[in-house]
Design an enzyme around this catalytic site. Sequence first.
Site, PDB file in Angstrom:
ATOM      1  N   ILE A   1       0.871  -1.169   0.000  1.00  0.00           N
ATOM      2  CA  ILE A   1       0.000   0.000   0.000  1.00  0.00           C
ATOM      3  C   ILE A   1       0.911   1.223   0.000  1.00  0.00           C
ATOM      4  CG2 ILE A   1      -2.012  -1.066   1.067  1.00  0.00           C
ATOM      5  CD1 ILE A   1      -1.165  -0.064   3.753  1.00  0.00           C
ATOM      6  N   ASP A   2       0.397   2.330  -0.491  1.00  0.00           N
ATOM      7  CA  ASP A   2       1.212   3.534  -0.650  1.00  0.00           C
ATOM      8  C   ASP A   2       1.780   4.011   0.690  1.00  0.00           C
ATOM      9  OD1 ASP A   2       0.592   3.532  -3.342  1.00  0.00           O
ATOM     10  OD2 ASP A   2      -1.066   4.957  -3.120  1.00  0.00           O
TER      11      ASP A   2
END
EC number: 5.4.99.-
Length: 301
Positions: A136-137
């Site tokens: 995930i970012d």
Amino acid sequence: MTESYTFTIKNESGRLDKFLADQLPDHSRSQIQGWIKDEQVTVNSEPSKANYKLQQDDVIALSIPEPVEIDAQPEDIAIDIVYEDKDVVVINKPQGMVVHPSLGHESGTLVNALLYHIKDLSGINGKIRPGIVHRIDKDTSGLLMVAKNDVAHEKLAEQLQDKTAGREYIGLVHGVIQNDRGTIDAPIGRDPKNRKKYKVVENGKPSVTHFEVIERFNDYTLLKLNLETGRTHQIRVHLEYIGFRMAGDPLYGPRKTLEGPGQFLHAASLQFVHPTSGERLSFSAPLPESFEQTLDYIRRL
């Protein structure tokens, strides 16, 4: 192994660095500019500059050096381990933490923390991404699964590919969405005008995001979001595409947005079948305190 490329310009094609960035989509423009500065790029057998204006019949030669191996080291960084057994770990990643080391982020990542806290991690993704099944970012908080051995890694990755693993996000966007639910089915690829961004493009990879309204405010909407595919920046790109940009997003959001360390996007729940027992597991993580405080603030607007 060094990669070599040769290009012959058929027509005038603008700047040298932009031309190479268009030809080599897996490499950033800044990386290409570094190669030009280090004289690993020649035009007509001579070193050139990044802003050189290409002419018809120019011959560009490029030798991409072997990447420098980053050696991820264990670091005593606190992490929130939601679940752990002999095969799988589920982590609640804080906002602002990069998942794995890369140039510019050699330390302080989730992988550095995992190497310190977890004895065994799968080796499928090499030394830089041990155990990492999905990402995930940096500025997205929430749940992700980590594999402790290669067999578990392969089975978890298959579930992501087959779309049998469930991932649900909570996100806050600018604007009031009138539809209670909907699906965004639009292909995503790299933005040709900005190498750091992705966008909906005709020849992009198939991408599907489902959304459901949780709460509406005067100028914002809180959404539940489910991914069918897992493209880079998928939720942020899809929401921008339908005109409701992610609040706090420095890359895709509007200039005037809510203050915060990044986009208001949280991986709130995760479901998958355990790779050994076959049991379907489900996990959830509450919104970060800063996210809850922001919701309280906009409720009072």
